[in-house]
Design an enzyme around this catalytic site. Structure first.
Site, PDB file in Angstrom:
ATOM      1  N   TYR A 126      -1.660   0.809  27.178  1.00 31.99           N
ATOM      2  CA  TYR A 126      -1.903   0.627  28.613  1.00 31.99           C
ATOM      3  C   TYR A 126      -0.574   0.496  29.350  1.00 31.99           C
ATOM      4  CZ  TYR A 126      -4.173  -1.061  32.890  1.00 31.99           C
ATOM      5  OH  TYR A 126      -4.616  -1.201  34.183  1.00 31.99           O
ATOM      6  N   SER A 164      -0.320  -0.147  38.002  1.00 32.30           N
ATOM      7  CA  SER A 164      -0.666  -1.481  37.509  1.00 32.30           C
ATOM      8  C   SER A 164       0.558  -2.382  37.616  1.00 32.30           C
ATOM      9  CB  SER A 164      -1.106  -1.374  36.044  1.00 32.30           C
ATOM     10  OG  SER A 164      -1.172  -2.635  35.412  1.00 32.30           O
TER      11      SER A 164
END
Length: 253
Positions: free
Chosen positions: A158, A145
């Protein structure tokens, strides 16, 4: 010819979280390049299965909840029983939970870390063992990410999990390259998927994000097809431990 190096005819790819969004886009890209697909999802990926079949490729479905790392050995057993072998693993399955760091719950922390990093590692471990037993090496592609590079806001677990993905990609590459196993990652930028719907519906946040992306648009699942085929193919045989940003230039700003 160099284009032959991108041909995935006869290969079998195990792709987690491929019923929608980026996972579906990558599964279809691999199928277009010649792969048969083993899809691992919490719910049945009927749409993806139909689209893969329309390309003339086989699709096997395994239903599993990757928030429970204990399911991992059974996934690999089922995959081999159904398909006979595995050549490519795409660790795409993941979740996100949003809240201020001051209020973030332990449950939200554990749920995200379990699927985004713990299950990813142990599934990679099981598949790498299978690659070595098959004697032909293989490809592992993790989905990282932008928050593997940046801190973000209101997504502590996350950020932690995706930072772990980039580190684990390097670690696994260091150990497994000698076995002919290439481990790399793709870090998608801001993509138009279910995970970003909340951001895209916030007019001011949406404008702020678009204003920083040099390409001037959100990414779409089709943008993942070329990178996934490249990293799954013989064309990337000398690439190990690298995280490729597919972000419209976000990190360049």
């Amino acid at each position: 010819m160099i284009l032959n190096a991108f041909n995935l005819e006869g290969k079998i790819a195990l792709v987690t979280g491929c019923n929608t969004g980026l996972g579906q886009g990558m599964a279809l890209g691999l199928a277009q390049a010649g792969c048969d697909i083993i899809g691992v999802n919490r719910a049945g990926p009927a749409d993806t299965q139909a689209k893969v079949a329309a390309l003339g490729r086989r699709f096997w479905s395994i239903q599993a909840d990757l928030t429970q790392p204990s399911v991992v050995p059974h996934i690999v057993e089922q995959a081999i029983a159904q398909a006979g072998h595995i050549d490519i693993l795409v660790n795409n399955a993941g979740i996100i939970r949003r809240d201020d760091a001051l209020n973030f719950s332990e449950q939200d922390w554990d749920d995200v870390m379990n699927i985004n990093s713990k299950s990813l590692f142990f599934l990679s471990q099981q598949v790498a063992r299978q690659f070595i037993a098959q004697g032909k090496g293989g490809k592992i592609i993790n989905i990282a990410s932008m928050l593997s590079f940046q801190g973000g806001i209101r997504v502590p677990s996350y950020t932690a999990s995706k930072s772990a993905v980039m580190g684990l990609t390097r670690l696994m590459a260091n150990e497994w390259a000698k076995h002919g196993v290439n481990v790399n990652a793709i870090a998608p930028g801001y993509m138009a998927t279910n995970n970003t719907e909340q951001l895209r519906n916030d007019e001011s946040r949406n404008e702020e994000i678009l204003g920083r992306i040099p390409a001037g648009r959100w990414g779409i699942p089709d943008d993942m097809m070329g990178p996934i085929v490249f990293l799954a193919s013989d064309a990337s045989d000398y690439i190990n431990g690298y995280t490729l940003a597919v972000d419209g230039g976000w990190l360049a700003r």
